[in-house]
Scaffold this motif. Structure first.
Motif, PDB file in Angstrom:
ATOM      1  N   THR A 169       2.531  17.316  -1.195  1.00  0.00           N
ATOM      2  CA  THR A 169       1.720  15.880  -0.896  1.00  0.00           C
ATOM      3  C   THR A 169       2.146  15.189   0.025  1.00  0.00           C
ATOM      4  OG1 THR A 169       3.015  14.991  -2.679  1.00  0.00           O
ATOM      5  CG2 THR A 169       0.836  15.997  -3.475  1.00  0.00           C
ATOM      6  N   ASP A 170       1.356  13.999   0.638  1.00  0.00           N
ATOM      7  CA  ASP A 170       1.538  13.149   1.510  1.00  0.00           C
ATOM      8  C   ASP A 170       0.996  12.033   1.511  1.00  0.00           C
ATOM      9  OD1 ASP A 170       3.908  13.159   4.154  1.00  0.00           O
ATOM     10  OD2 ASP A 170       2.138  11.851   4.350  1.00  0.00           O
ATOM     11  N   ILE A 171       1.092  10.934   2.017  1.00  0.00           N
ATOM     12  CA  ILE A 171       0.294   9.547   1.865  1.00  0.00           C
ATOM     13  C   ILE A 171      -0.906   9.723   2.898  1.00  0.00           C
ATOM     14  CG2 ILE A 171       1.691   8.222   3.303  1.00  0.00           C
ATOM     15  CD1 ILE A 171       0.903   5.868   1.429  1.00  0.00           C
ATOM     16  N   ARG A 201       0.833  -1.372  -0.048  1.00  0.00           N
ATOM     17  CA  ARG A 201      -0.018   0.159  -0.069  1.00  0.00           C
ATOM     18  C   ARG A 201       0.720   1.285  -0.035  1.00  0.00           C
ATOM     19  NH1 ARG A 201      -5.860  -1.370   0.605  1.00  0.00           N
ATOM     20  NH2 ARG A 201      -5.342  -3.791   0.760  1.00  0.00           N
ATOM     21  N   SER A 202       1.922   1.131   0.498  1.00  0.00           N
ATOM     22  CA  SER A 202       2.524   2.537   0.647  1.00  0.00           C
ATOM     23  C   SER A 202       4.184   2.345   0.085  1.00  0.00           C
ATOM     24  CB  SER A 202       2.752   2.747   2.030  1.00  0.00           C
ATOM     25  OG  SER A 202       3.675   1.957   3.013  1.00  0.00           O
ATOM     26  N   GLY A 203       4.867   1.238   0.029  1.00  0.00           N
ATOM     27  CA  GLY A 203       5.808   0.998  -0.414  1.00  0.00           C
ATOM     28  C   GLY A 203       7.110   0.914   0.822  1.00  0.00           C
ATOM     29  N   CYS A 212      11.964  15.792  -2.454  1.00  0.00           N
ATOM     30  CA  CYS A 212      11.626  14.519  -2.061  1.00  0.00           C
ATOM     31  C   CYS A 212      12.680  14.133  -1.017  1.00  0.00           C
ATOM     32  CB  CYS A 212      11.592  13.408  -3.429  1.00  0.00           C
ATOM     33  SG  CYS A 212      10.924  11.732  -2.839  1.00  0.00           S
ATOM     34  N   ARG A 213      12.381  14.608   0.092  1.00  0.00           N
ATOM     35  CA  ARG A 213      13.467  14.321   1.042  1.00  0.00           C
ATOM     36  C   ARG A 213      12.906  13.306   2.353  1.00  0.00           C
ATOM     37  NH1 ARG A 213      14.474  19.362   3.712  1.00  0.00           N
ATOM     38  NH2 ARG A 213      16.515  18.506   4.363  1.00  0.00           N
ATOM     39  N   ASN A 214      13.955  12.523   2.662  1.00  0.00           N
ATOM     40  CA  ASN A 214      13.682  11.747   3.839  1.00  0.00           C
ATOM     41  C   ASN A 214      12.363  10.973   3.899  1.00  0.00           C
ATOM     42  OD1 ASN A 214      16.051  13.110   5.395  1.00  0.00           O
ATOM     43  ND2 ASN A 214      14.636  14.851   5.285  1.00  0.00           N
ATOM     44  N   VAL A 215      12.265  10.281   2.656  1.00  0.00           N
ATOM     45  CA  VAL A 215      11.328   9.415   2.494  1.00  0.00           C
ATOM     46  C   VAL A 215      11.639   8.227   1.686  1.00  0.00           C
ATOM     47  CG1 VAL A 215      10.270  10.395   0.216  1.00  0.00           C
ATOM     48  CG2 VAL A 215       8.766   8.880   1.974  1.00  0.00           C
ATOM     49  N   PHE A 236      -1.279  12.256  -1.749  1.00  0.00           N
ATOM     50  CA  PHE A 236      -0.688  11.691  -3.018  1.00  0.00           C
ATOM     51  C   PHE A 236       0.249  10.429  -2.476  1.00  0.00           C
ATOM     52  CE2 PHE A 236       2.279  10.798  -6.375  1.00  0.00           C
ATOM     53  CZ  PHE A 236       1.425  10.534  -7.276  1.00  0.00           C
ATOM     54  N   ASN A 237       0.013   9.250  -3.037  1.00  0.00           N
ATOM     55  CA  ASN A 237       1.022   8.144  -2.703  1.00  0.00           C
ATOM     56  C   ASN A 237       1.849   7.919  -3.906  1.00  0.00           C
ATOM     57  OD1 ASN A 237       2.196   5.758  -2.367  1.00  0.00           O
ATOM     58  ND2 ASN A 237       0.027   4.469  -1.908  1.00  0.00           N
ATOM     59  N   LEU A 238       3.192   8.063  -3.514  1.00  0.00           N
ATOM     60  CA  LEU A 238       4.318   7.966  -4.429  1.00  0.00           C
ATOM     61  C   LEU A 238       4.501   6.831  -5.191  1.00  0.00           C
ATOM     62  CD1 LEU A 238       7.137   9.562  -2.291  1.00  0.00           C
ATOM     63  CD2 LEU A 238       5.853  10.655  -4.117  1.00  0.00           C
ATOM     64  N   LEU A 239       3.537   5.789  -4.857  1.00  0.00           N
ATOM     65  CA  LEU A 239       3.586   4.475  -5.742  1.00  0.00           C
ATOM     66  C   LEU A 239       2.626   4.804  -6.858  1.00  0.00           C
ATOM     67  CD1 LEU A 239       3.136   1.630  -3.110  1.00  0.00           C
ATOM     68  CD2 LEU A 239       5.315   2.758  -4.082  1.00  0.00           C
ATOM     69  N   PHE A 284      13.058  24.322   7.957  1.00  0.00           N
ATOM     70  CA  PHE A 284      14.408  24.432   7.242  1.00  0.00           C
ATOM     71  C   PHE A 284      15.402  23.348   7.617  1.00  0.00           C
ATOM     72  CE2 PHE A 284      12.616  28.623   7.290  1.00  0.00           C
ATOM     73  CZ  PHE A 284      12.740  28.932   6.127  1.00  0.00           C
ATOM     74  N   ARG A 285      14.917  22.041   7.678  1.00  0.00           N
ATOM     75  CA  ARG A 285      15.690  20.897   8.057  1.00  0.00           C
ATOM     76  C   ARG A 285      16.679  20.719   7.246  1.00  0.00           C
ATOM     77  NH1 ARG A 285      13.063  15.005   8.266  1.00  0.00           N
ATOM     78  NH2 ARG A 285      14.732  13.805   9.010  1.00  0.00           N
ATOM     79  N   ASP A 286      17.885  20.593   8.169  1.00  0.00           N
ATOM     80  CA  ASP A 286      19.085  20.505   7.712  1.00  0.00           C
ATOM     81  C   ASP A 286      19.803  21.729   6.962  1.00  0.00           C
ATOM     82  OD1 ASP A 286      19.092  17.821   8.384  1.00  0.00           O
ATOM     83  OD2 ASP A 286      18.649  17.262   6.321  1.00  0.00           O
ATOM     84  N   THR A 293       3.757   5.266   9.298  1.00  0.00           N
ATOM     85  CA  THR A 293       4.732   6.219   8.741  1.00  0.00           C
ATOM     86  C   THR A 293       5.537   7.183   9.669  1.00  0.00           C
ATOM     87  OG1 THR A 293       2.945   7.875   8.534  1.00  0.00           O
ATOM     88  CG2 THR A 293       3.188   6.686   6.634  1.00  0.00           C
ATOM     89  N   THR A 294       6.648   7.490   9.343  1.00  0.00           N
ATOM     90  CA  THR A 294       7.435   8.350  10.172  1.00  0.00           C
ATOM     91  C   THR A 294       7.390   9.772   9.701  1.00  0.00           C
ATOM     92  OG1 THR A 294       8.865   6.571  10.553  1.00  0.00           O
ATOM     93  CG2 THR A 294       9.678   8.762  11.254  1.00  0.00           C
ATOM     94  N   ASN A 295       6.807  10.710  10.602  1.00  0.00           N
ATOM     95  CA  ASN A 295       6.468  12.176  10.119  1.00  0.00           C
ATOM     96  C   ASN A 295       7.532  13.069  10.583  1.00  0.00           C
ATOM     97  OD1 ASN A 295       3.270  10.953  10.883  1.00  0.00           O
ATOM     98  ND2 ASN A 295       4.008  11.222   8.667  1.00  0.00           N
ATOM     99  N   GLU A 296       8.673  12.593  10.975  1.00  0.00           N
ATOM    100  CA  GLU A 296       9.278  13.403  11.407  1.00  0.00           C
ATOM    101  C   GLU A 296      10.108  14.642  10.560  1.00  0.00           C
ATOM    102  OE1 GLU A 296      11.239  13.846  14.328  1.00  0.00           O
ATOM    103  OE2 GLU A 296      12.910  15.128  13.550  1.00  0.00           O
ATOM    104  N   THR A 297       9.892  15.898  10.884  1.00  0.00           N
ATOM    105  CA  THR A 297      10.322  16.746   9.761  1.00  0.00           C
ATOM    106  C   THR A 297      10.614  18.076  10.846  1.00  0.00           C
ATOM    107  OG1 THR A 297       9.450  18.145   8.064  1.00  0.00           O
ATOM    108  CG2 THR A 297       7.827  17.568   9.707  1.00  0.00           C
ATOM    109  N   SER A 298      11.280  19.144  10.480  1.00  0.00           N
ATOM    110  CA  SER A 298      11.151  20.452  10.888  1.00  0.00           C
ATOM    111  C   SER A 298      11.316  21.647  10.078  1.00  0.00           C
ATOM    112  CB  SER A 298      12.568  20.456  11.827  1.00  0.00           C
ATOM    113  OG  SER A 298      13.553  20.097  11.012  1.00  0.00           O
ATOM    114  N   ALA A 312       7.273  16.514  -1.979  1.00  0.00           N
ATOM    115  CA  ALA A 312       6.432  15.187  -2.330  1.00  0.00           C
ATOM    116  C   ALA A 312       6.264  14.341  -1.208  1.00  0.00           C
ATOM    117  CB  ALA A 312       7.326  14.337  -3.298  1.00  0.00           C
ATOM    118  N   ALA A 313       6.920  14.615   0.118  1.00  0.00           N
ATOM    119  CA  ALA A 313       6.674  14.046   1.278  1.00  0.00           C
ATOM    120  C   ALA A 313       6.598  15.202   2.306  1.00  0.00           C
ATOM    121  CB  ALA A 313       7.585  13.077   1.637  1.00  0.00           C
ATOM    122  N   ALA A 314       5.576  15.774   2.256  1.00  0.00           N
ATOM    123  CA  ALA A 314       5.192  16.992   2.999  1.00  0.00           C
ATOM    124  C   ALA A 314       5.146  17.187   4.561  1.00  0.00           C
ATOM    125  CB  ALA A 314       4.145  17.957   2.207  1.00  0.00           C
TER     126      ALA A 314
END
Ligand SMILES: C[S@@+](CC[C@H](N)C(=O)[O-])C[C@H]1O[C@@H](n2cnc3c(N)ncnc32)[C@H](O)[C@@H]1O
Length: 290
Positions: free
Chosen positions: A140-142, A16-18, A212-215, A195-198, A76-78, A69-74, A108-110
């Motif tokens: 977008t995100d799943i 379903r999600s990869g 498309c970062r950290n997915v 949106f599912n990246l699959l 201006f990450r990095d 899913t892991t939604n870790e973000t911040s 793409a993985a917001a």
């Protein structure tokens, strides 16, 4: 958890999600899925697992995928990728686009919105240098749940302290009791959607820049290659792809090549960036946009 149950969740997530669930992550199933079992009225996780062996409810499956899913973000990450976006990518686009004054960005993985809102704040700051330009950010995100948080644009003190420059906090947020609310004009710059990246990316249209970062780190090699190859088809020929610090195209696909001199940035093999050795944007960071 029974081994056959682990296999069921591993296969369901992959299909379903990869997302790849390693045996070392099996402990996550108990902690993340027990609340879902309670929400759906199952007395135990085992009872929910047994129900999944029949014809599973689509919404239950979505809840399970979202929970895993892991939604870790911040904000201006990095940091560095956002500096490169401002100093290299915007500069290149400004010089390279003389007729089509438009910049279409796909995040793409917001997750909960910090990444697209960071991009929006940069664009807002740079707007005076782009008269007549149109900026659009598709994010977008799943996970619907995380997208709803993103749309709301409300963040805790902890979240705004992670990476957000204080002057941006003062300029683009208002305090609402314990929380911070992002301004409506920044919010209006971002268009969210599930949106599912699959899935088929052609429905999204074409983009100048893709974040498309950290997915990709959560997918196997075949899925990574498929996503990158399909993304390549949605990117303009002079478009630029951003990946996370632990991600690369090397050894996975030839659809992208590293952007010369700029770690984490990728361009398509026939792209002007590679022909010029990245000279137009990358070589001139001293004259970067303010
Ligand atoms: C770790 S976050 C990364 C957020 C942001 N890009 C960053 O770098 O801070 C990964 C996001 O990818 C999303 N995700 C996972 N699988 C996905 C898929 N198949 N399609 C779209 N999004 C997915 C998750 O819901 C999660 O919000």
């Amino acid at each position: 958890m029974r081994i056959t149950d682990f296999d069921l969740y591993r296969d369901l997530l992959k299909e379903r999600s990869g997302l790849v669930l390693g045996q070392d992550k099996s402990y996550l199933l108990d902690s993340r899925l027990s609340p879902i079992a309670r929400k759906w009225g199952y007395p135990t996780l085992d009872a929910m697992t047994d129900a999944l062996r029949g014809v599973p409810d689509k919404d239950l499956v979505n809840d399970i995928v979202e929970a895993m899913t892991t939604n870790e973000t911040s904000f201006f990450r990095d940091n560095k990728p956002f500096e490169m976006f401002k100093d290299v990518v915007l500069k290149y686009m400004k010089e390279g686009r003389t007729t089509r004054k438009e910049l279409r960005i796909w995040c793409a993985a917001a997750s909960s919105g910090q990444e697209p809102y960071s991009i929006a704040m940069i664009l807002k700051e740079a707007a005076a240098q782009f008269p007549g330009w149109r900026f659009t950010i598709k994010a977008t995100d799943i996970s619907d749940q995380i997208l709803n948080q993103a749309r709301e644009g409300v963040y805790s003190q902890f979240e705004v302290q992670r990476g957000l420059p204080i002057q941006f906090l003062m300029k683009y947020f208002t305090q609402d009791e314990e929380k911070w609310r992002i301004s409506n004009d920044i919010k209006a710059m971002v268009n969210y959607g599930n949106f599912n990246l699959l899935n088929d990316m052609a429905t999204l249209g074409r983009f100048d820049v893709i974040f498309c970062r950290n997915v990709l780190i959560y997918f196997d090699e075949k899925t990574k290659a498929s996503i990158l190859e399909r993304m390549g088809k949605q990117l303009e020929s002079d478009g630029i792809l951003f990946l996370g610090g632990a991600e690369t195209v090397l050894g996975i696909t030839d659809a992208f090549k590293p952007f010369p001199g700029q770690r984490g940035l990728y361009a398509q093999p026939g792209s002007v960036h590679l022909a010029q050795g990245g000279a137009r944007g990358a070589g001139n960071t001293q004259q970067a946009l303010a």
